[in-house]
Design a protein around this motif. Structure first.
Motif, PDB file in Angstrom:
ATOM      1  N   ASP A  46       0.807  -1.222   0.000  1.00 21.21           N
ATOM      2  CA  ASP A  46       0.000   0.000   0.000  1.00 21.21           C
ATOM      3  C   ASP A  46       0.841   1.273   0.000  1.00 21.21           C
ATOM      4  O   ASP A  46       0.396   2.299  -0.511  1.00 21.21           O
ATOM      5  N   ASN A  47       2.010   1.218   0.627  1.00 22.48           N
ATOM      6  CA  ASN A  47       2.769   2.477   0.735  1.00 22.48           C
ATOM      7  C   ASN A  47       4.140   2.423   0.067  1.00 22.48           C
ATOM      8  O   ASN A  47       4.887   3.389   0.133  1.00 22.48           O
ATOM      9  N   VAL A  48       4.454   1.308  -0.589  1.00 21.65           N
ATOM     10  CA  VAL A  48       5.807   1.193  -1.147  1.00 21.65           C
ATOM     11  C   VAL A  48       6.066   2.212  -2.259  1.00 21.65           C
ATOM     12  O   VAL A  48       7.158   2.783  -2.334  1.00 21.65           O
ATOM     13  N   GLN A  49       5.064   2.495  -3.088  1.00 22.15           N
ATOM     14  CA  GLN A  49       5.292   3.463  -4.173  1.00 22.15           C
ATOM     15  C   GLN A  49       5.577   4.850  -3.619  1.00 22.15           C
ATOM     16  O   GLN A  49       6.489   5.532  -4.081  1.00 22.15           O
ATOM     17  N   LEU A  50       4.801   5.235  -2.625  1.00 25.58           N
ATOM     18  CA  LEU A  50       5.010   6.526  -1.978  1.00 25.58           C
ATOM     19  C   LEU A  50       6.398   6.584  -1.338  1.00 25.58           C
ATOM     20  O   LEU A  50       7.109   7.591  -1.430  1.00 25.58           O
ATOM     21  N   PHE A  51       6.752   5.492  -0.696  1.00 25.75           N
ATOM     22  CA  PHE A  51       8.072   5.424  -0.063  1.00 25.75           C
ATOM     23  C   PHE A  51       9.174   5.640  -1.106  1.00 25.75           C
ATOM     24  O   PHE A  51      10.111   6.405  -0.881  1.00 25.75           O
ATOM     25  N   ILE A  52       9.035   4.973  -2.229  1.00 21.16           N
ATOM     26  CA  ILE A  52      10.044   5.090  -3.287  1.00 21.16           C
ATOM     27  C   ILE A  52      10.118   6.527  -3.789  1.00 21.16           C
ATOM     28  O   ILE A  52      11.197   7.084  -3.989  1.00 21.16           O
ATOM     29  N   GLU A  53       8.963   7.133  -3.956  1.00 21.31           N
ATOM     30  CA  GLU A  53       8.928   8.498  -4.482  1.00 21.31           C
ATOM     31  C   GLU A  53       9.478   9.533  -3.491  1.00 21.31           C
ATOM     32  O   GLU A  53      10.104  10.500  -3.894  1.00 21.31           O
ATOM     33  N   GLN A  54       9.225   9.296  -2.218  1.00 24.62           N
ATOM     34  CA  GLN A  54       9.492  10.362  -1.245  1.00 24.62           C
ATOM     35  C   GLN A  54      10.770  10.202  -0.431  1.00 24.62           C
ATOM     36  O   GLN A  54      11.105  11.090   0.344  1.00 24.62           O
ATOM     37  N   THR A  55      11.455   9.091  -0.583  1.00 26.49           N
ATOM     38  CA  THR A  55      12.639   8.856   0.246  1.00 26.49           C
ATOM     39  C   THR A  55      13.909   9.191  -0.527  1.00 26.49           C
ATOM     40  O   THR A  55      14.049   8.808  -1.695  1.00 26.49           O
ATOM     41  N   ASP A  56      14.794   9.892   0.145  1.00 27.42           N
ATOM     42  CA  ASP A  56      16.103  10.227  -0.417  1.00 27.42           C
ATOM     43  C   ASP A  56      16.851   8.917  -0.710  1.00 27.42           C
ATOM     44  O   ASP A  56      17.152   8.151   0.203  1.00 27.42           O
ATOM     45  N   LYS A  57      17.165   8.695  -1.961  1.00 26.01           N
ATOM     46  CA  LYS A  57      17.724   7.395  -2.359  1.00 26.01           C
ATOM     47  C   LYS A  57      19.185   7.212  -1.975  1.00 26.01           C
ATOM     48  O   LYS A  57      19.743   6.133  -2.136  1.00 26.01           O
ATOM     49  N   SER A  58      19.798   8.278  -1.470  1.00 21.21           N
ATOM     50  CA  SER A  58      21.185   8.112  -1.031  1.00 21.21           C
ATOM     51  C   SER A  58      21.250   7.659   0.433  1.00 21.21           C
ATOM     52  O   SER A  58      22.307   7.282   0.931  1.00 21.21           O
ATOM     53  N   ARG A  59      20.107   7.685   1.108  1.00 25.05           N
ATOM     54  CA  ARG A  59      20.113   7.245   2.513  1.00 25.05           C
ATOM     55  C   ARG A  59      20.160   5.724   2.582  1.00 25.05           C
ATOM     56  O   ARG A  59      19.469   5.042   1.818  1.00 25.05           O
ATOM     57  N   PRO A  60      20.925   5.177   3.507  1.00 28.01           N
ATOM     58  CA  PRO A  60      20.926   3.719   3.660  1.00 28.01           C
ATOM     59  C   PRO A  60      19.544   3.230   4.104  1.00 28.01           C
ATOM     60  O   PRO A  60      18.931   3.818   5.003  1.00 28.01           O
ATOM     61  N   VAL A  61      19.037   2.203   3.444  1.00 32.52           N
ATOM     62  CA  VAL A  61      17.756   1.600   3.810  1.00 32.52           C
ATOM     63  C   VAL A  61      18.018   0.171   4.268  1.00 32.52           C
ATOM     64  O   VAL A  61      18.631  -0.620   3.545  1.00 32.52           O
ATOM     65  N   ILE A  62      17.562  -0.137   5.469  1.00 30.04           N
ATOM     66  CA  ILE A  62      17.728  -1.480   6.016  1.00 30.04           C
ATOM     67  C   ILE A  62      16.360  -2.134   6.084  1.00 30.04           C
ATOM     68  O   ILE A  62      15.423  -1.574   6.653  1.00 30.04           O
ATOM     69  N   VAL A  63      16.233  -3.309   5.486  1.00 32.82           N
ATOM     70  CA  VAL A  63      14.947  -4.007   5.443  1.00 32.82           C
ATOM     71  C   VAL A  63      14.937  -5.122   6.486  1.00 32.82           C
ATOM     72  O   VAL A  63      15.850  -5.948   6.541  1.00 32.82           O
ATOM     73  N   CYS A  64      13.875  -5.108   7.271  1.00 33.11           N
ATOM     74  CA  CYS A  64      13.699  -6.109   8.319  1.00 33.11           C
ATOM     75  C   CYS A  64      12.485  -6.983   7.990  1.00 33.11           C
ATOM     76  O   CYS A  64      11.428  -6.468   7.596  1.00 33.11           O
ATOM     77  N   CYS A  65      12.636  -8.306   8.157  1.00 35.77           N
ATOM     78  CA  CYS A  65      11.472  -9.203   8.047  1.00 35.77           C
ATOM     79  C   CYS A  65      11.480 -10.091   9.296  1.00 35.77           C
ATOM     80  O   CYS A  65      11.929  -9.666  10.358  1.00 35.77           O
ATOM     81  N   TYR A  66      10.970 -11.293   9.190  1.00 38.85           N
ATOM     82  CA  TYR A  66      10.925 -12.170  10.368  1.00 38.85           C
ATOM     83  C   TYR A  66      12.297 -12.771  10.682  1.00 38.85           C
ATOM     84  O   TYR A  66      12.805 -12.675  11.795  1.00 38.85           O
ATOM     85  N   HIS A  67      12.873 -13.409   9.670  1.00 32.28           N
ATOM     86  CA  HIS A  67      14.116 -14.163   9.906  1.00 32.28           C
ATOM     87  C   HIS A  67      15.257 -13.754   8.977  1.00 32.28           C
ATOM     88  O   HIS A  67      16.320 -14.362   9.013  1.00 32.28           O
ATOM     89  N   GLY A  68      15.012 -12.781   8.131  1.00 32.21           N
ATOM     90  CA  GLY A  68      16.091 -12.336   7.247  1.00 32.21           C
ATOM     91  C   GLY A  68      16.092 -12.987   5.876  1.00 32.21           C
ATOM     92  O   GLY A  68      17.086 -12.879   5.144  1.00 32.21           O
TER      93      GLY A  68
END
Ligand SMILES: O=S(=O)([O-])[S-]
Length: 105
Positions: A46-68
């Motif tokens: 629901d919000n991934v497109q907005l996230f892509i559009e609005q987030t500075d792409k030079s910032r490190p992004v760390i993705v967390c799930c259940y077990h990696g």
């Protein structure tokens, strides 16, 4: 651009250093509400497109799930969307909450 791996100790060091990182959590909303990495944001279809559009792409992004595991394909996806510095959190939230309980909420 490919994603990289980050372990909980490395993430903890970045949080403690006050680095301008973005932590996203791709687990289901109920799990996120029950406990998540302090400062993280829930990322869903629901919000991934907005996230892509609005987030500075030079910032490190760390993705967390259940077990990696599923965080790897999400990190790769974000890398393909132009994020220059993406990481999959090793061990996911299940490991994080045992290693860094002080950075959970
Ligand atoms: O695939 S996962 O259990 O790491 S989300």
């Amino acid at each position: 651009m490919n994603f990289q791996f980050m372990n909980p100790d490395e993430l903890k060091a970045k949080i403690e250093a006050g680095e301008e990182i973005v932590v996203v959590d791709i687990r289901d909303p109920g799990s996120f509400a029950a406990g998540s990495i302090k400062g993280s944001l829930l990322l869903s279809n629901d919000n991934v497109q907005l996230f892509i559009e609005q987030t500075d792409k030079s910032r490190p992004v760390i993705v967390c799930c259940y077990h990696g595991n599923s965080s790897q394909s999400a990190a790769q996806f974000l890398a393909e969307q132009g994020f220059n510095d993406t990481y999959s959190l090793q061990g996911g939230y299940e490991l994080w909450k045992t290693v860094c309980p002080e950075y959970c909420h």
